[in-house]
Design an enzyme around this catalytic site. Structure first.
Site, PDB file in Angstrom:
ATOM      1  N   HIS A   1      -7.552  -5.682   0.499  1.00 54.07           N
ATOM      2  CA  HIS A   1      -6.365  -4.892   0.832  1.00 54.07           C
ATOM      3  C   HIS A   1      -5.667  -5.388   2.093  1.00 54.07           C
ATOM      4  O   HIS A   1      -4.443  -5.349   2.186  1.00 54.07           O
ATOM      5  CB  HIS A   1      -6.773  -3.426   1.005  1.00 54.07           C
ATOM      6  CG  HIS A   1      -5.643  -2.457   0.893  1.00 54.07           C
ATOM      7  ND1 HIS A   1      -4.932  -2.270  -0.272  1.00 54.07           N
ATOM      8  CD2 HIS A   1      -5.077  -1.618   1.803  1.00 54.07           C
ATOM      9  CE1 HIS A   1      -3.998  -1.355  -0.080  1.00 54.07           C
ATOM     10  NE2 HIS A   1      -4.066  -0.954   1.179  1.00 54.07           N
TER      11      HIS A   1
ATOM     12  N   ASP B   1     -10.042  -5.597  -3.666  1.00 53.25           N
ATOM     13  CA  ASP B   1      -9.356  -4.522  -2.938  1.00 53.25           C
ATOM     14  C   ASP B   1     -10.084  -3.207  -3.211  1.00 53.25           C
ATOM     15  O   ASP B   1     -10.113  -2.724  -4.344  1.00 53.25           O
ATOM     16  CB  ASP B   1      -7.904  -4.442  -3.415  1.00 53.25           C
ATOM     17  CG  ASP B   1      -7.041  -3.536  -2.555  1.00 53.25           C
ATOM     18  OD1 ASP B   1      -7.581  -2.591  -1.946  1.00 53.25           O
ATOM     19  OD2 ASP B   1      -5.825  -3.772  -2.495  1.00 53.25           O
TER      20      ASP B   1
ATOM     21  N   SER C   1       0.820  -1.204   0.000  1.00 50.84           N
ATOM     22  CA  SER C   1       0.000   0.000   0.000  1.00 50.84           C
ATOM     23  C   SER C   1       0.860   1.262   0.000  1.00 50.84           C
ATOM     24  O   SER C   1       1.533   1.553  -0.980  1.00 50.84           O
ATOM     25  CB  SER C   1      -0.952  -0.045   1.197  1.00 50.84           C
ATOM     26  OG  SER C   1      -1.951   0.927   1.094  1.00 50.84           O
TER      27      SER C   1
END
Length: 422
Positions: free
Chosen positions: A394, A363, A191
């Site tokens: 995620h 996600d 991320s």
């Protein structure tokens, strides 16, 4: 069998830096008040910080500190070799540097324990594993002159992920390569950990030569298709979020469990614009099919680990302006800092390191369409790899019970592939 001297070194390192987990007190009180029953191992683990956890399970652990050129004192955790396989120190081992996402820390990659967590999988596969901690999180709340706890001066917190990429990552990478005597390493970023890699190599392209590969685990960049309602609702107000926070006397977000409890009580009701965030990050771990619910106390003891308001605001700008660009201060400040009224976009054509991009179909935070946009802008994408499970989201990158089977083992394969290309 791990040599005794390694265990002694590990325990000594932890003793010097003895700390509890970021939210150990909160978890203790939560369990007492709820009456929930968890195994003694989980309860014990929930009170340990990241180095303590690593040492408990018989892995060698080193704690390293680096100082950035703008004065932030950062902490890294190193697992130089495996416990069961590849369990001897070898200066020629390939290096795997792992960088966490927003509101997280190095603990993301060890909490699932030996045999499951990414850091241990890599150590057993023969890698010298280094775990970074960005400025402002639980392990990196120090500065040569600024005070992170001041309510009168928020200068410590006046950074976004732009500074993490431009200052923290070079400090980490240069230190690792100098310490090990190697010239290159693998970079694994989840991320925001992917965001900062892109920032670094676009602003300081000379660093591209220091990477064997970039393994982007849902790397956040473009957010044209982001469908998290909280982000969408807050993005139009990104220009007042930070200034309002400063007026209230804080520059940090979600680093204090008392604040989190207050936030949960007041803003996590169904229908709130924060409902998605609360469900996924604050309250919803036990609602996920692919999370081990017995480990919830351990997860909650380490997350959130702290971040600056500006990091949140910067992502808000990405959504609002549909552009992956530097932090937008104001016209005058932008002119002084960047030489232009508007902040410049990151020049992704300069990110030439071999890039392996991994994504999940479910996600919400890093939508697969936005990952494809990123891939189209990078000049050296080796491949885009969709996780096989259709519901992979995620948070499954770090907490999913099947993450090793559907991702980590394949990650090792792709890293070996990158090494063969050198």
């Amino acid at each position: 069998m791990v040599p005794k001297i390694v265990l002694l070194v590990a325990l000594a390192a932890v003793a010097v830096n003895a700390r509890r987990a970021p939210h150990a007190d909160y978890v203790e009180n939560l369990i007492k008040s709820s009456g929930a029953r968890f195994s003694s191992d989980i309860l014990e683990d929930s009170l340990l910080d990241a180095p303590g956890l690593i040492a408990k399970y018989g892995y060698p652990i080193e704690i390293h500190h680096v100082t950035t050129s703008d004065g932030y004192i950062l902490e890294m955790h190193r697992i130089p070799h495996g416990r069961d396989e590849h369990n001897t120190r070898d200066p020629s081992k390939p290096i795997a540097f792992i960088m966490h996402g927003l509101l997280s820390s190095s603990a993301d990659f060890i909490v699932k324990g030996p045999g499951n967590a990414l850091a241990y999988v890599l150590a057993e596969a023969g890698y010298d594993v280094w775990l970074g901690n960005a400025r402002g999180n639980f392990y990196s709340r120090n500065h040569l002159s600024l005070n992170p706890s001041s309510t009168f001066n928020q200068n410590f917190w006046k950074f976004s992920w732009d500074e993490i990429g431009n200052f923290d990552l070079p400090a980490f990478i240069d230190y690792i390569l100098e310490t090990t005597g190697q010239s290159k390493l693998h970079y694994i970023g989840h991320s925001q950990g992917g965001t900062t890699f892109l920032v670094l190599n676009s602003l300081r392209p000379e660093y591209n030569e220091k990477f064997i590969s970039f393994q982007g685990l849902a790397p956040a960049s473009f957010m044209n298709n982001n469908n998290v309602s909280m982000f969408q609702s807050l993005a139009p107000f990104e220009n007042v979020i930070e200034s309002t926070a400063y007026l209230l006397g804080f520059g940090e977000v979600f680093g204090d469990r008392e604040f989190i409890a207050w936030f949960k009580a007041n803003y996590c009701d169904e229908g709130s614009i924060f409902a998605d965030f609360c469900s996924s990050t604050i309250t919803g771990l036990n609602e996920r099919e692919f999370y081990n619910t017995t480990m919830v106390p351990l997860f909650l003891s380490h997350v959130p680990a702290g971040a600056s308001i500006r990091q949140i605001a910067h992502y808000g700008q990405v959504i609002r302006f549909e552009a992956f660009r530097r932090y937008n201060h104001n016209g005058l400040t932008n002119m002084i800092v960047y030489g232009s009224w508007n902040p410049p976009e990151y020049d992704l054509s300069k990110v030439t390191a071999p890039s392996y991009l991994h994504y999940g179909a479910s996600d919400k935070e890093v939508n697969y369409k936005d990952l494809h946009i990123l891939a189209s802008r990078l000049p050296n994408v080796i491949g885009k790899f969709r996780i096989e499970r259709e519901t992979f989201n995620h948070y499954d990158f770090i907490w999913g019970i099947d993450a090793r089977q559907v991702l980590y083992d394949k990650l090792v394969y792709y890293m070996k592939d990158a090494e063969s290309r050198q």
